[in-house]
Design a protein around this motif. Structure first.
Motif, PDB file in Angstrom:
ATOM      1  N   ASN A 271     -52.635  36.783 -55.707  1.00 36.88           N
ATOM      2  CA  ASN A 271     -54.163  36.436 -54.269  1.00 36.88           C
ATOM      3  C   ASN A 271     -54.165  37.907 -53.549  1.00 36.88           C
ATOM      4  O   ASN A 271     -53.042  38.731 -53.687  1.00 36.88           O
ATOM      5  N   GLN A 272     -54.599  38.157 -52.122  1.00 34.18           N
ATOM      6  CA  GLN A 272     -54.907  39.585 -52.142  1.00 34.18           C
ATOM      7  C   GLN A 272     -54.248  39.258 -50.437  1.00 34.18           C
ATOM      8  O   GLN A 272     -54.402  39.580 -50.015  1.00 34.18           O
ATOM      9  N   GLN A 273     -53.486  37.823 -50.021  1.00 32.70           N
ATOM     10  CA  GLN A 273     -53.305  37.445 -48.674  1.00 32.70           C
ATOM     11  C   GLN A 273     -52.240  38.147 -48.172  1.00 32.70           C
ATOM     12  O   GLN A 273     -51.121  37.438 -48.744  1.00 32.70           O
ATOM     13  N   TYR A 274     -51.458  39.525 -48.026  1.00 34.06           N
ATOM     14  CA  TYR A 274     -50.681  39.712 -48.082  1.00 34.06           C
ATOM     15  C   TYR A 274     -50.381  40.090 -46.441  1.00 34.06           C
ATOM     16  O   TYR A 274     -50.829  39.555 -45.783  1.00 34.06           O
ATOM     17  N   CYS A 275     -48.485  40.117 -46.506  1.00 32.30           N
ATOM     18  CA  CYS A 275     -48.160  40.049 -45.275  1.00 32.30           C
ATOM     19  C   CYS A 275     -48.980  41.027 -43.652  1.00 32.30           C
ATOM     20  O   CYS A 275     -48.526  41.891 -44.061  1.00 32.30           O
ATOM     21  N   THR A 276     -48.814  41.070 -43.330  1.00 32.65           N
ATOM     22  CA  THR A 276     -49.237  41.526 -41.601  1.00 32.65           C
ATOM     23  C   THR A 276     -48.888  41.561 -40.638  1.00 32.65           C
ATOM     24  O   THR A 276     -48.955  41.992 -39.557  1.00 32.65           O
ATOM     25  N   CYS A 277     -47.049  41.000 -40.458  1.00 35.34           N
ATOM     26  CA  CYS A 277     -46.450  41.106 -39.201  1.00 35.34           C
ATOM     27  C   CYS A 277     -46.562  42.428 -39.334  1.00 35.34           C
ATOM     28  O   CYS A 277     -46.572  43.454 -39.887  1.00 35.34           O
ATOM     29  N   GLU A 278     -45.715  42.335 -38.037  1.00 37.69           N
ATOM     30  CA  GLU A 278     -46.196  43.489 -37.038  1.00 37.69           C
ATOM     31  C   GLU A 278     -44.905  44.763 -38.125  1.00 37.69           C
ATOM     32  O   GLU A 278     -45.400  46.246 -38.327  1.00 37.69           O
ATOM     33  N   LYS A 279     -43.464  44.911 -38.580  1.00 38.98           N
ATOM     34  CA  LYS A 279     -42.797  45.252 -39.539  1.00 38.98           C
ATOM     35  C   LYS A 279     -43.448  46.281 -41.075  1.00 38.98           C
ATOM     36  O   LYS A 279     -43.752  47.091 -40.992  1.00 38.98           O
ATOM     37  N   ILE A 283     -45.210  49.553 -41.906  1.00 35.63           N
ATOM     38  CA  ILE A 283     -44.741  50.440 -42.933  1.00 35.63           C
ATOM     39  C   ILE A 283     -46.174  50.899 -43.721  1.00 35.63           C
ATOM     40  O   ILE A 283     -45.910  51.935 -43.911  1.00 35.63           O
ATOM     41  N   ASP A 284     -47.068  49.844 -44.105  1.00 37.71           N
ATOM     42  CA  ASP A 284     -48.092  49.773 -45.000  1.00 37.71           C
ATOM     43  C   ASP A 284     -49.195  50.967 -44.405  1.00 37.71           C
ATOM     44  O   ASP A 284     -50.013  51.894 -44.703  1.00 37.71           O
ATOM     45  N   GLU A 285     -49.450  51.295 -43.242  1.00 37.38           N
ATOM     46  CA  GLU A 285     -49.938  51.958 -42.293  1.00 37.38           C
ATOM     47  C   GLU A 285     -49.588  53.265 -42.716  1.00 37.38           C
ATOM     48  O   GLU A 285     -49.874  54.379 -42.987  1.00 37.38           O
ATOM     49  N   PRO A 290     -51.032  49.449 -48.302  1.00 38.27           N
ATOM     50  CA  PRO A 290     -49.994  47.894 -48.751  1.00 38.27           C
ATOM     51  C   PRO A 290     -48.620  48.184 -49.876  1.00 38.27           C
ATOM     52  O   PRO A 290     -48.068  47.456 -50.609  1.00 38.27           O
ATOM     53  N   SER A 291     -49.332  49.246 -51.008  1.00 40.51           N
ATOM     54  CA  SER A 291     -47.793  49.347 -51.503  1.00 40.51           C
ATOM     55  C   SER A 291     -46.746  50.119 -51.417  1.00 40.51           C
ATOM     56  O   SER A 291     -45.277  50.250 -52.187  1.00 40.51           O
ATOM     57  N   GLY A 292     -46.726  50.642 -49.485  1.00 35.52           N
ATOM     58  CA  GLY A 292     -45.943  51.331 -49.114  1.00 35.52           C
ATOM     59  C   GLY A 292     -44.788  50.313 -49.207  1.00 35.52           C
ATOM     60  O   GLY A 292     -42.998  50.299 -49.326  1.00 35.52           O
ATOM     61  N   THR A 293     -44.793  48.513 -48.320  1.00 36.48           N
ATOM     62  CA  THR A 293     -43.882  47.781 -48.997  1.00 36.48           C
ATOM     63  C   THR A 293     -43.408  46.638 -49.242  1.00 36.48           C
ATOM     64  O   THR A 293     -41.912  46.415 -50.208  1.00 36.48           O
ATOM     65  N   MET A 294     -44.414  47.406 -50.955  1.00 33.05           N
ATOM     66  CA  MET A 294     -43.737  46.876 -52.048  1.00 33.05           C
ATOM     67  C   MET A 294     -42.783  48.206 -52.944  1.00 33.05           C
ATOM     68  O   MET A 294     -41.655  46.970 -52.809  1.00 33.05           O
ATOM     69  N   ILE A 295     -43.144  49.191 -52.738  1.00 32.36           N
ATOM     70  CA  ILE A 295     -42.219  49.912 -53.487  1.00 32.36           C
ATOM     71  C   ILE A 295     -41.317  50.042 -52.517  1.00 32.36           C
ATOM     72  O   ILE A 295     -40.409  50.464 -53.549  1.00 32.36           O
ATOM     73  N   GLN A 296     -40.961  49.852 -51.345  1.00 30.55           N
ATOM     74  CA  GLN A 296     -40.011  50.378 -50.906  1.00 30.55           C
ATOM     75  C   GLN A 296     -38.948  49.141 -51.082  1.00 30.55           C
ATOM     76  O   GLN A 296     -37.405  49.349 -51.155  1.00 30.55           O
TER      77      GLN A 296
END
Length: 754
Positions: A271-279, A283-285, A290-296
């Motif tokens: 699904n595409q409901q990934y986390c949008t918390c502050e942290k 990172i994603d920005e 959003p692959s930024g948080t994933m790869i890290q």
């Protein structure tokens, strides 16, 4: 004098014959100088030679070579080990040599010895099958259908010096023909399962396996994605350190449980409901995706297991590459699910093309997850064969060493042909696709193959002419009824298969043709359900105006069902909708179509707004065309809101029943309504409630994924001019659903009033 002339003529003729014979000997001699004979009239002067320390695999591949040479020529060439060779025999060496593990070679030496070699035992096996197919003309069309030549002489060119190293080194065709038949898979050099080398319990979409909602969500909602103001168990919060610890421990446990596995998937849920918390958001920005948080996150796991491979997805929201480079033991699985399949990816899927090129810049470990069928309709015509070669060439040219072609696994349109040519192109993307198709249609369908090829050619020609058509993995044949499945073309396709059946010379070939035509028969059945022309209807009218089941549609349904049963074809789509359910549902449609319905063709006024599907046309509810198992197939959709519709019957009628059909496709957030209420009026102002039908199968985790339900209300006779239908939407998916927080859909079709 006459006798002397005769003598001269005779001597001249003898001389000419001798000269021709002598020249023939020279020609034959020259020809023989360029050829060696592996087998000659029941004998061979060769022996197959394997290493003294041969393995079981080496022995098996030598026996396979021996067996096929015997099938061709009846000659059984002996297998010997190196220290027991005969001095008076030529040698056919099978060797594992010290070069790239994927490379293979086939060479005839000056001594007339033949060397077949590979950089590993797997490569050697590939080399043997390449030799049998490329030089001895063996063909393997299906696990049970092969074409092996029979000949007394097997000659080979003395100048053979072939070597090949496939660019795509792990090749998978998602087909049960290969999964259930390892020997057949070996002949086509593809894997025998979808996820070789993976931990069986962690192949894809693993977040919910590492942190199951049932175990953690109630006490630790902070482990999960922040969506708006609420934590939902759709995805994980990848900046939560406790999540990292739990995933790390789970990965360690699974590798311990499956020590032979070298790959594990640490990947997002579907699904595409990934986390949008502050942290996570920060990172994603910074990473631009959003692959930024994933790869890290995945890099941290990969660092803990340097001798293993951690696979993750570049899929939907993570498809765009991050700025952070994946570690060397991270495998990026890039998925092409959104792409239009009517043309090659480079032509019609710019975003995916750019993303692949972007990943190529930061990693050498790319696995492509490609898609080659319509998952909502396995058996529908899906003319994308012309795209397979350019897509594979594109993947190869952009560093993809591992390609998974997700077909239906289960039988689908032209299943045997698609399995065959996809495997061939995975091995060598530069093969001639037209030659492959012709080779298969002539070899598998024999004398009827020319008609199957005509169908393939025409359906692909027509979709390529329609530049605006989007061939979608989750589409429906009804979308093509004004394109490559229009009425005239359907009749043409049908005629090709009629001709093919007429010329089939054996029961086996006839059955193959019947199996090949089920996609056209299915499209015709759906065309009849929608009533796209006078030739394609569910019912016809006799001279007295009575409605009867269309015998053409009925015959198609019976043939379709019986062919599927005979050939063990059981599934219509990936949601588990079965052939049996389709058949029974179609029978219900035929029954419904013959029932008198005073609502048919009557004006519908919508009090709530539909969205997107069926052109948002309110008349969908009374047009007489019945919806199929897919939401594109004549269903009126409402996203997050109720259906409220008024049907104007034009005059007061005595009625005692109302029925409305609804669709459920749970993985696409399409649910049955909670209830359906019916009202009547004679002035369109004052409405009286007739009753409510409650959904007696409320949504649960185990609900049937794909289904159609009729909400029928019976009541004492009333006189009514207007009927109001109100279907109550669930409004949004429940918290445990992969689309938690998103609006849910209801899809309605024909309203029947009697």
């Amino acid at each position: 004098m006459k006798n002397n002339k005769r003598l001269l003529v005779t001597m001249k003729n003898i001389y000419i014959k001798l000269l021709i014979g002598f020249l023939g000997i020279i020609v034959i001699s020259c020809k023989n100088n360029k050829q060696l004979q592996l087998v000659n009239n029941g004998t061979s002067n060769y022996e197959i030679v394997i290493a003294e320390n041969f393995s079981n695999e080496m022995l098996a591949v030598s026996e396979e070579l021996q067996a096929y040479i015997q099938k061709i020529s009846t000659v059984k060439i002996p297998i010997v080990v190196e220290n027991k060779v005969a001095t008076n025999k030529y040698k056919l060496f099978l060797k594992v040599e010290d070069f790239n593990k994927n490379k293979l070679k086939i060479k005839v030496e000056e001594t007339n010895n033949i060397v077949i070699s590979g950089g590993s035992e797997i490569a050697l096996k590939n080399a043997v099958y390449e030799f049998l197919e490329g030089y001895l003309n063996c063909k393997w069309y299906t696990p049970k259908v092969e074409d092996i030549p029979t000949q007394k002489i097997i000659s080979l060119d003395k100048n053979i010096d072939f070597e090949y190293q496939p660019n795509i080194t792990t090749r998978t065709v998602h087909s049960k023909l290969f999964y259930e038949n390892p020997e057949f898979a070996a002949k086509h050099k593809v894997t025998t399962n979808a996820f070789p080398y993976y931990v069986p319990m962690a192949r894809v979409h693993t977040f919910n396996k590492f942190l199951p909602e049932e175990v953690f969500y109630k006490e630790h909602p902070e482990y999960y994605a922040l969506r708006g103001a609420k934590r939902l168990p759709t995805q994980l919060c990848l900046t939560n350190n406790e999540v990292y610890k739990i995933v790390k421990d789970s990965v360690a446990s699974l590798f311990h449980q499956y020590p032979e596995a070298s790959v594990i998937s640490v990947s997002q849920n579907d699904n595409q409901q990934y986390c949008t918390c502050e942290k996570c958001k920060a990172i994603d920005e910074a990473e631009g995706s959003p692959s930024g948080t994933m790869i890290q996150f995945v890099n941290k796991i990969a660092a803990d297991f340097p001798n293993k491979t951690i696979s993750t997805l570049a899929y939907q929201y993570t498809r765009k590459p991050s700025k952070t480079k994946p570690l060397s033991n991270v495998l990026i699985t890039l998925c092409s699910i959104e792409c239009d399949r009517s043309a090659p990816i480079e032509e019609k899927c710019d975003d995916f093309s750019e993303d692949l090129k972007g990943w190529k810049q930061i990693t050498e470990n790319i696995r492509i997850w490609d898609y080659t069928t319509q998952f909502t309709n396995f058996l529908a015509p899906f003319p994308n064969i012309h795209t397979l070669q350019p897509n594979l060439q594109f993947f190869k040219n952009n560093n993809a060493k591992w390609v998974f072609e997700q077909h239906s696994q289960n039988p689908s349109e032209l299943f045997e042909l698609r399995s065959y040519i996809t495997a061939k192109l995975l091995w060598n993307p530069n093969l001639d696709i037209e030659e492959l198709i012709t080779e298969f249609t002539n070899g598998y369908y024999k004398e009827a193959g020319v008609y199957v090829k005509k169908y393939i050619d025409l359906v692909h020609k027509k979709i390529q002419e329609d530049k605006n058509f989007f061939l979608f993995l989750y589409g429906d044949p009804s979308q093509a009824f004004d394109s490559f499945l229009n009425p005239e073309l359907l009749k043409q396709y049908d005629s090709f298969f009629n001709e093919a059946e007429k010329v089939a010379a054996s029961p086996e070939v006839l059955e193959r043709i019947k199996c090949a035509r089920i996609s056209v028969d299915y499209a015709i059945l759906e065309a009849c359900k929608k009533g796209i022309s006078k030739d394609f209807q569910l019912v016809i009218f006799d001279d007295k105006g009575n409605k009867n089941i269309n015998p053409y549609a009925n015959e198609k349904l019976i043939n379709f069902y019986e062919t599927c049963k005979k050939n063990h074809i059981t599934l219509m789509n990936e949601m588990g909708f079965t052939i049996e359910e389709y058949y029974n549902g179609y029978r219900k449609s035929l029954e419904v179509a013959t029932i008198p319905n005073i609502a048919k063709g009557k004006k519908v006024t919508l009090l709530t707004k539909p969205k997107k599907y069926a052109n948002e046309n309110p008349q969908t509810l009374t047009d007489g065309a019945l919806g199929g198992s897919n939401f594109y197939a004549n269903w009126l959709g409402f996203e997050g809101n109720n259906l409220e519709a008024v049907i104007d019957l034009e005059q007061s009628n005595n009625i005692n029943s109302i029925t409305t059909a609804f669709l459920q496709v749970t993985n696409h957030i399409v649910f049955f309504p909670k209830s359906v209420s019916y009202y009547y009026s004679n002035d369109d102002i004052n409405y009286t409630k007739l009753g409510t039908v409650i959904n007696d199968e409320p949504l649960t985790k185990t609900s049937k994924i794909n289904d159609i339900k009729y909400f029928k209300l019976k009541f004492p006779n009333v006189s009514a001019k207007y009927i109001k239908v109100v279907a109550e939407n669930m409004k949004e998916a429940p918290y445990w659903h992969h689309a938690a927080g998103l609006p849910s859909w209801i899809f309605a079709d024909e309203v029947l009033i009697n």
